[in-house]
Design a protein around this motif. Structure first.
Motif, PDB file in Angstrom:
ATOM      1  N   VAL A 273     100.833 -21.894-129.274  1.00 33.61           N
ATOM      2  CA  VAL A 273     100.198 -21.950-130.372  1.00 33.61           C
ATOM      3  C   VAL A 273      99.744 -23.556-130.293  1.00 33.61           C
ATOM      4  N   LEU A 274      98.836 -23.117-129.883  1.00 32.30           N
ATOM      5  CA  LEU A 274      98.479 -25.227-130.049  1.00 32.30           C
ATOM      6  C   LEU A 274      97.515 -24.948-131.145  1.00 32.30           C
ATOM      7  N   VAL A 275      97.782 -25.746-132.332  1.00 29.79           N
ATOM      8  CA  VAL A 275      96.271 -26.322-133.109  1.00 29.79           C
ATOM      9  C   VAL A 275      95.941 -28.036-132.201  1.00 29.79           C
ATOM     10  N   THR A 276      94.070 -27.347-132.458  1.00 30.99           N
ATOM     11  CA  THR A 276      93.806 -29.281-131.651  1.00 30.99           C
ATOM     12  C   THR A 276      92.647 -28.771-132.314  1.00 30.99           C
ATOM     13  N   PRO A 277      91.816 -29.837-132.648  1.00 33.54           N
ATOM     14  CA  PRO A 277      90.626 -30.377-132.213  1.00 33.54           C
ATOM     15  C   PRO A 277      89.941 -30.868-131.464  1.00 33.54           C
TER      16      PRO A 277
ATOM     17  N   PHE B  57      90.977 -25.742-133.461  1.00 31.88           N
ATOM     18  CA  PHE B  57      91.124 -24.434-132.558  1.00 31.88           C
ATOM     19  C   PHE B  57      92.295 -23.471-132.049  1.00 31.88           C
ATOM     20  N   LEU B  58      93.033 -23.055-132.564  1.00 26.85           N
ATOM     21  CA  LEU B  58      94.073 -22.209-131.909  1.00 26.85           C
ATOM     22  C   LEU B  58      93.876 -22.249-130.670  1.00 26.85           C
ATOM     23  N   GLY B  59      95.165 -22.405-129.200  1.00 27.84           N
ATOM     24  CA  GLY B  59      95.188 -22.264-127.632  1.00 27.84           C
ATOM     25  C   GLY B  59      96.706 -21.548-127.673  1.00 27.84           C
ATOM     26  N   THR B  60      95.784 -20.047-126.866  1.00 27.27           N
ATOM     27  CA  THR B  60      96.821 -19.836-126.594  1.00 27.27           C
ATOM     28  C   THR B  60      96.788 -19.804-124.617  1.00 27.27           C
TER      29      THR B  60
ATOM     30  N   ARG C 153     106.325 -20.675-131.434  1.00 28.76           N
ATOM     31  CA  ARG C 153     105.909 -21.980-131.580  1.00 28.76           C
ATOM     32  C   ARG C 153     105.210 -22.911-131.326  1.00 28.76           C
ATOM     33  N   ILE C 154     105.241 -23.710-132.567  1.00 23.40           N
ATOM     34  CA  ILE C 154     103.596 -23.707-132.967  1.00 23.40           C
ATOM     35  C   ILE C 154     103.482 -25.827-132.737  1.00 23.40           C
ATOM     36  N   GLY C 155     102.218 -25.930-131.844  1.00 24.29           N
ATOM     37  CA  GLY C 155     102.562 -26.980-130.726  1.00 24.29           C
ATOM     38  C   GLY C 155     101.334 -27.917-132.301  1.00 24.29           C
ATOM     39  N   MET C 156     100.659 -29.134-132.818  1.00 28.08           N
ATOM     40  CA  MET C 156     100.554 -29.490-133.494  1.00 28.08           C
ATOM     41  C   MET C 156      99.287 -30.843-132.859  1.00 28.08           C
ATOM     42  N   GLU C 157      98.597 -30.412-132.612  1.00 32.65           N
ATOM     43  CA  GLU C 157      97.709 -32.286-132.358  1.00 32.65           C
ATOM     44  C   GLU C 157      96.770 -32.326-133.803  1.00 32.65           C
TER      45      GLU C 157
ATOM     46  N   TRP D 155     105.563 -11.098-141.620  1.00 30.32           N
ATOM     47  CA  TRP D 155     106.468 -11.377-139.936  1.00 30.32           C
ATOM     48  C   TRP D 155     107.564 -11.260-140.066  1.00 30.32           C
ATOM     49  N   PRO D 156     108.490 -10.466-140.639  1.00 29.46           N
ATOM     50  CA  PRO D 156     109.503 -10.678-141.617  1.00 29.46           C
ATOM     51  C   PRO D 156     110.541 -11.487-139.878  1.00 29.46           C
ATOM     52  N   ASP D 157     110.512 -10.452-138.735  1.00 31.80           N
ATOM     53  CA  ASP D 157     111.208 -10.699-138.032  1.00 31.80           C
ATOM     54  C   ASP D 157     111.112 -11.849-136.641  1.00 31.80           C
ATOM     55  N   VAL D 158     110.005 -12.062-137.359  1.00 28.38           N
ATOM     56  CA  VAL D 158     109.423 -13.894-136.881  1.00 28.38           C
ATOM     57  C   VAL D 158     109.517 -15.148-136.862  1.00 28.38           C
ATOM     58  N   ASP D 159     110.443 -15.742-136.297  1.00 33.86           N
ATOM     59  CA  ASP D 159     110.538 -17.436-136.592  1.00 33.86           C
ATOM     60  C   ASP D 159     109.945 -18.182-137.055  1.00 33.86           C
ATOM     61  N   VAL D 160     109.654 -19.520-136.910  1.00 30.25           N
ATOM     62  CA  VAL D 160     108.292 -20.526-137.369  1.00 30.25           C
ATOM     63  C   VAL D 160     108.523 -21.652-136.857  1.00 30.25           C
ATOM     64  N   ASP D 161     108.107 -22.052-135.439  1.00 28.89           N
ATOM     65  CA  ASP D 161     108.835 -23.870-134.853  1.00 28.89           C
ATOM     66  C   ASP D 161     107.711 -24.301-134.876  1.00 28.89           C
TER      67      ASP D 161
END
Length: 302
Positions: free
Chosen positions: A144-148, A270-273, A95-99, A118-124
């Motif tokens: 995961v957070l995509v942020t500047p 940046f990618l935050g985890t 699950r990816i969050g977008m900022e 990674w065919p056994d992983v879904d992305v949201d």
């Protein structure tokens, strides 16, 4: 004793606004839910709600429980989902969050090879958060957070994945189209088009206009990059975007990217985890793939 089911009741009654609607969502009869509410308040020794006709308003104690429910329940739900995935031999959902509004084009070029590997992983992908991107990461709403704009917090890790330059985008026929760089004062007579983000989080304001005590003639908000740049190309305003994105659109639209100030505005994505998720292989693989992506100066190479 406070139980998980109590937190679910508090959250759902607040979401639905009434016992009747909450009972339906929770698959309970209204009488059973009313009994649960009464028993909870008796156990706690204080009211959780005040009744106002058919609606219910949380008391101070209820507000505290709601905050607890919003923090704890997503973690229970995530734990159950992951254990179920392990039991079924699955990997799960990333699950990816977008900022970063303009980062969707970049994300698509990372997600495509990632899904192939990674065919056994879904992305949201999520963009709207109840408590902001950092809160969503802490609350296990995203992985995961995509942020500047990373914030150093205990328990979180931020990895820089690429550098970029923030530029002003104008139409080719604009009066500023061929200046070597733009000054804040030159935007005082312009219509500035931005994404729907608070002005104190927009680089064009906090790193360029505000320090110079300049405001644009008008500020318009548009959610989509395509419409924003159509407006700019037609002379309806100017916009601040990453150079790589502006140049990509300039291939098919009459647009000109201009440096903001003599030295320009340099940024990073940046990618935050969560540090506790470091051992999750498919999450670590996504971060590694994002860091390895070659931007060739301004653009990601497909």
């Amino acid at each position: 004793m406070l139980e998980r089911s109590h937190l679910m009741v508090v959250r759902e009654v607040e979401r639905q606004g009434s016992l009747t609607a909450a009972a339906e969502v929770l698959h309970l009869t209204q009488s059973a839910l009313s009994h649960t509410v009464k028993k909870l308040e008796q156990q706690l020794g204080t009211p959780v709600w005040t009744r106002e006709g058919r609606s219910m308003r949380l008391t101070q104690a209820g507000q505290y429980l709601l905050g607890l429910a919003n923090r704890m329940l997503p973690q229970f739900e995530l734990a159950e989902a992951r254990v179920k995935q392990y039991a079924n031999g699955e990997r799960g959902t990333l699950r990816i969050g977008m900022e970063c509004h303009p980062c969707y084009q970049w994300l698509l070029k990372v997600v495509s090879p990632y899904l192939a590997r990674w065919p056994d992983v879904d992305v949201d992908v999520k963009q709207r958060f109840q408590f902001g991107g950092i809160g969503a990461l802490f609350g296990y709403d995203i992985d995961v957070l995509v942020t500047p704009d990373p914030l150093k917090k205990p328990g979180l890790r931020f990895e820089p994945v690429f550098d970029y330059e923030q530029v002003l985008v104008v139409a080719e026929g604009h009066a500023l189209a061929h200046v070597p760089y733009v000054t804040p004062e030159q935007l005082g007579a312009e219509v500035l088009i931005t994404y729907p983000v608070e002005t104190d989080r927009l680089d064009i304001y906090n790193q360029f206009l505000t320090p110079a005590n300049v405001v644009p003639k008008k500020h318009k908000v548009i959610e989509t990059t395509d419409i924003m740049l159509q407006m700019v190309a037609s002379g309806r305003g100017v916009a601040a975007l990453p150079r790589w994105l502006a140049e990509e659109y300039a291939d098919s639209m009459p647009l000109m990217p201009l440096r903001l100030g003599r030295k320009g505005i340099s940024k990073q994505i940046f990618l935050g985890t969560r540090e506790s998720d470091e051992t999750i292989d498919y999450l670590a693989a996504f971060v590694a793939l994002a860091r390895e992506s070659d931007w060739s100066g301004t653009r990601l190479r497909s």
